[in-house]
Design a protein around this motif. Structure first.
Motif, PDB file in Angstrom:
ATOM      1  N   CYS A   1      40.939  25.183  34.618  1.00 47.25           N
ATOM      2  CA  CYS A   1      41.459  26.609  34.198  1.00 47.25           C
ATOM      3  C   CYS A   1      42.409  26.665  32.926  1.00 47.25           C
ATOM      4  O   CYS A   1      43.245  25.758  33.218  1.00 47.25           O
ATOM      5  N   LYS A   2      42.168  27.470  32.157  1.00 46.17           N
ATOM      6  CA  LYS A   2      43.198  27.291  30.988  1.00 46.17           C
ATOM      7  C   LYS A   2      44.655  28.204  31.282  1.00 46.17           C
ATOM      8  O   LYS A   2      45.525  27.693  31.055  1.00 46.17           O
ATOM      9  N   ASN A   3      44.522  29.157  32.339  1.00 45.19           N
ATOM     10  CA  ASN A   3      45.678  29.568  33.021  1.00 45.19           C
ATOM     11  C   ASN A   3      45.330  29.592  34.553  1.00 45.19           C
ATOM     12  O   ASN A   3      44.562  29.432  35.307  1.00 45.19           O
ATOM     13  N   LYS A   4      46.780  29.628  35.020  1.00 45.51           N
ATOM     14  CA  LYS A   4      46.797  29.380  36.522  1.00 45.51           C
ATOM     15  C   LYS A   4      46.204  30.783  37.064  1.00 45.51           C
ATOM     16  O   LYS A   4      46.307  31.887  36.858  1.00 45.51           O
ATOM     17  N   SER A   5      45.216  30.380  37.986  1.00 45.88           N
ATOM     18  CA  SER A   5      44.278  31.614  38.520  1.00 45.88           C
ATOM     19  C   SER A   5      44.182  31.208  40.023  1.00 45.88           C
ATOM     20  O   SER A   5      43.558  29.887  40.463  1.00 45.88           O
TER      21      SER A   5
END
Length: 335
Positions: A217-221
């Motif tokens: 993931c590029k962003n925390k999700s």
């Protein structure tokens, strides 16, 4: 004289209890002899059940029939007191909890934003709160050790920790002999297109098993979604499915997943979850067995660990249940 001093110290300990530092850094004073305890979320309840089922005063929810099959009757018959759940739910039944009056409540530090406001209410009725962590395997060791010490079952805690470490060491020896890291995908949700990030805190089982989570993931999700085109671009070596309904759907020869490498090679596995998840949520000591199961799924005969023997050992020592071979077969499902 020394004997008299020792006797006084013992009496003071019984009268005034003991001080512990929980895993959130809080100082907590507890009675010396804990006979009534409550786990205020599924991870805490699971660990409490594994360590000291006779000290439990309640459960978080009503169990499914398949879960009851592998539990002691005393666990099944406990009153439902609610709990704090990862999906955002907060359903503690304070009135029932106060009636059964546990001496200590074990709280999951991940739910602290929900449980904080309840601590003072518990304290008014002489109920102490202890925060524990369970995200990583190392957390499991520390939580088992602290809960065992608090409950007066330290030897049992040490025994369970030893089994967990033995399982992990065996898997690590297998992984060291492998040339490549399998690329895996966690299929979650009713369409299998929800997944987990490589960096997610529950991913350590797969890391120990030498696997590479194919989705970064590029962003925390929290449980990110992908599309089928992305999954085909990933084309993982193995797929671990969480929901049984979707796993059964995949067996359809016209499945949209049929041209994936893992599908063609029959490397799609249903994550065992009876009575708790082996790999992910809720995070419990079941992962000590989950890492062995994943090793067998990924490396087949190259993982020279007797899964049946390890499963019987785990259920007997952790879950107080003697499995037969037919029951073991019902736990593990693959294509």
């Amino acid at each position: 004289m020394k004997k008299i001093i020792l006797m006084i110290l013992v009496l003071l300990s019984v009268a005034f209890g003991r001080e512990f530092t929980d895993m959130s850094g809080r100082k907590v004073n507890l009675e010396a002899n804990i006979i009534k305890a409550f786990g205020a979320s599924p991870p805490m309840s699971a660990m409490l059940y594994m360590l000291a089922p006779n000290k439990m005063v309640g459960k978080n929810y009503e169990f499914l029939e398949i879960e009851k099959k592998f539990m002691l009757p005393q666990m099944i018959n406990l009153p439902v007191l609610g709990g704090f759940f990862g999906g955002g739910g907060s359903g503690i039944n304070s009135e029932k909890l106060i009636l059964v009056r546990p001496q200590v409540i074990f709280l999951w530090d991940s739910m602290k934003n929900m449980s904080d406001k309840y601590e003072k209410d518990f304290e008014k009725f002489g109920i102490s709160s202890v925060y524990l962590k369970q995200e990583s395997i190392e957390d499991l060791y520390d939580s088992l050790n602290l809960m065992g010490e608090i409950l007066g079952v330290q030897e049992r805690a040490e025994k369970l920790i030893k089994i967990g470490k033995e399982n992990i060491n065996l898997v690590q020896k297998v992984v060291q002999k492998q040339k490549n890291s399998p690329k895996i995908y966690f299929a979650q949700g009713l369409d299998g297109l929800q997944t987990q990030c490589e960096s997610e805190r529950f991913f350590d089982v797969a890391k120990i098993a030498g696997a590479k989570n194919i989705h970064e993931c590029k962003n925390k999700s929290n449980r990110p979604r992908i599309d089928l085109e992305t999954l085909y671009a990933y084309d993982p070596d193995a797929i671990f499915v969480r929901e049984e309904a979707f796993f059964e759907e995949l067996k359809n020869p016209n499945s949209a997943w049929k041209n994936l490498r893992a599908y063609k090679n029959k490397n799609i596995f249903l994550e065992p979850s009876t009575p708790y998840s082996f790999l992910t949520r809720p995070p419990t000591p079941m992962r000590f067995l989950g890492v062995v199961w994943m090793c067998k799924m990924l490396y087949k005969d190259k993982c020279d660990i007797n899964l049946n023997a390890k499963t019987k050992e785990f259920y007997k020592e952790f879950l107080h249940f003697d499995l037969d071979d037919e029951e073991i077969s019902s736990l593990y499902k693959s294509f």
